[in-house]
Scaffold this motif. Structure first.
Motif, PDB file in Angstrom:
ATOM      1  N   THR A 108       0.532   1.613  10.879  1.00 29.82           N
ATOM      2  CA  THR A 108       0.187   0.224  11.158  1.00 29.82           C
ATOM      3  C   THR A 108       0.719  -0.065  12.560  1.00 29.82           C
ATOM      4  O   THR A 108       1.264   0.823  13.220  1.00 29.82           O
ATOM      5  N   SER A 111      -0.911  -3.959   3.008  1.00 27.94           N
ATOM      6  CA  SER A 111      -2.300  -4.022   3.485  1.00 27.94           C
ATOM      7  C   SER A 111      -2.828  -2.635   3.811  1.00 27.94           C
ATOM      8  O   SER A 111      -3.974  -2.301   3.473  1.00 27.94           O
ATOM      9  N   ALA A 112      -1.997  -1.801   4.429  1.00 29.39           N
ATOM     10  CA  ALA A 112      -2.427  -0.430   4.752  1.00 29.39           C
ATOM     11  C   ALA A 112      -2.648   0.385   3.485  1.00 29.39           C
ATOM     12  O   ALA A 112      -3.638   1.119   3.365  1.00 29.39           O
ATOM     13  N   LEU A 118      -3.309  -0.753   0.400  1.00 29.56           N
ATOM     14  CA  LEU A 118      -4.469  -1.250  -0.345  1.00 29.56           C
ATOM     15  C   LEU A 118      -5.777  -0.858   0.338  1.00 29.56           C
ATOM     16  O   LEU A 118      -6.760  -0.546  -0.341  1.00 29.56           O
ATOM     17  N   ALA A 119      -5.794  -0.844   1.655  1.00 32.57           N
ATOM     18  CA  ALA A 119      -6.996  -0.382   2.372  1.00 32.57           C
ATOM     19  C   ALA A 119      -7.241   1.097   2.045  1.00 32.57           C
ATOM     20  O   ALA A 119      -8.387   1.507   1.818  1.00 32.57           O
ATOM     21  N   TRP A 120      -6.160   1.892   2.019  1.00 31.36           N
ATOM     22  CA  TRP A 120      -6.300   3.306   1.652  1.00 31.36           C
ATOM     23  C   TRP A 120      -6.835   3.409   0.219  1.00 31.36           C
ATOM     24  O   TRP A 120      -7.781   4.160  -0.042  1.00 31.36           O
ATOM     25  N   ASP A 161      -8.506   1.214  -1.607  1.00 32.41           N
ATOM     26  CA  ASP A 161      -9.892   0.739  -1.672  1.00 32.41           C
ATOM     27  C   ASP A 161     -10.853   1.813  -1.168  1.00 32.41           C
ATOM     28  O   ASP A 161     -11.932   2.005  -1.723  1.00 32.41           O
ATOM     29  N   GLY A 162     -10.468   2.516  -0.124  1.00 33.65           N
ATOM     30  CA  GLY A 162     -11.314   3.548   0.450  1.00 33.65           C
ATOM     31  C   GLY A 162     -11.320   4.858  -0.322  1.00 33.65           C
ATOM     32  O   GLY A 162     -12.115   5.749  -0.029  1.00 33.65           O
ATOM     33  N   VAL A 208      -2.051 -10.672  -0.570  1.00 36.21           N
ATOM     34  CA  VAL A 208      -2.827  -9.428  -0.491  1.00 36.21           C
ATOM     35  C   VAL A 208      -3.852  -9.314  -1.617  1.00 36.21           C
ATOM     36  O   VAL A 208      -4.443  -8.257  -1.813  1.00 36.21           O
ATOM     37  N   SER A 229     -10.397  -3.977  -6.357  1.00 36.95           N
ATOM     38  CA  SER A 229     -10.785  -3.520  -5.025  1.00 36.95           C
ATOM     39  C   SER A 229     -12.025  -4.294  -4.596  1.00 36.95           C
ATOM     40  O   SER A 229     -12.953  -4.473  -5.396  1.00 36.95           O
TER      41      SER A 229
END
Length: 179
Positions: A9, A118-119, A121-123, A125-126, A150, A172
């Motif tokens: 980040t 945030s990082a 959860l983005a991981w 989700d992806g 979040v 997600s």
């Protein structure tokens, strides 16, 4: 061999757990500012060692797990954050990977937990993690606010280890129908 990918980040680097992290993580988990709202008891060095090994193993078994948090400029670990399959004695059982976070008191109040979450959860989700949950002590207002920021919403209340907890979930954004 699956292990935690390194995430970056603006201010943080999140890495796989390593045995060399034990001293810093043991110091963090023995601080009342960390454990007061997470079980209410300090973690022994042995418990932190087993937690570290569990974090490594979660990646092997589930393809997700926790990360050690460091400031991007370097230095010792300042946190332990990520997804876990704790199989806690909660009735009914949790039905999604659990997101947990703890940061060293020296870095509290700087927004680093939100940045790391945030990082992660983005991981997640992806990587096809359709839904996550978290458990939070009702008195832990900062963590409840952060969870809401979040995307977590309260689902139910329960007891865990003789203490009341809130259970929150987050679908997600990529999941069909917000699964």
């Amino acid at each position: 061999m699956t292990q935690a990918p390194t995430l970056h980040t603006d201010r943080l680097t999140l890495t796989a757990h390593h045995p060399d992290d034990l001293d810093a993580l043991a110091a963090m988990w023995s601080d009342p500012a960390v454990y007061a709202m997470i079980g209410g008891q300090p973690r022994s060095r042995e418990e932190v060692w087993l937690r570290l090994l569990r974090s490594i193993g979660q990646w092997q078994v589930f393809g997700y797990g926790a990360w050690v948090v460091r400031e991007r400029a370097g230095g010792p670990p300042i946190g332990d954050i990520g997804l876990l399959e704790a199989r806690r004695a909660i009735d009914p059982p949790l039905d999604a990977p659990e997101l947990g976070w703890a940061l060293a008191p020296a870095v509290h109040g700087r927004g680093l937990a939100g940045e790391a979450l945030s990082a992660i959860l983005a991981w997640a989700d992806g990587h096809g993690v359709a839904r996550t949950c978290c458990i939070i002590d009702p008195a832990n207002a900062p963590s409840l606010r952060l969870a809401a920021r979040v995307g977590y919403r309260s689902t139910r209340d329960a007891d865990y280890a003789g203490r009341p907890i809130h259970i929150l979930t987050r679908p997600s954004p990529a999941a069909p129908n917000g699964a």
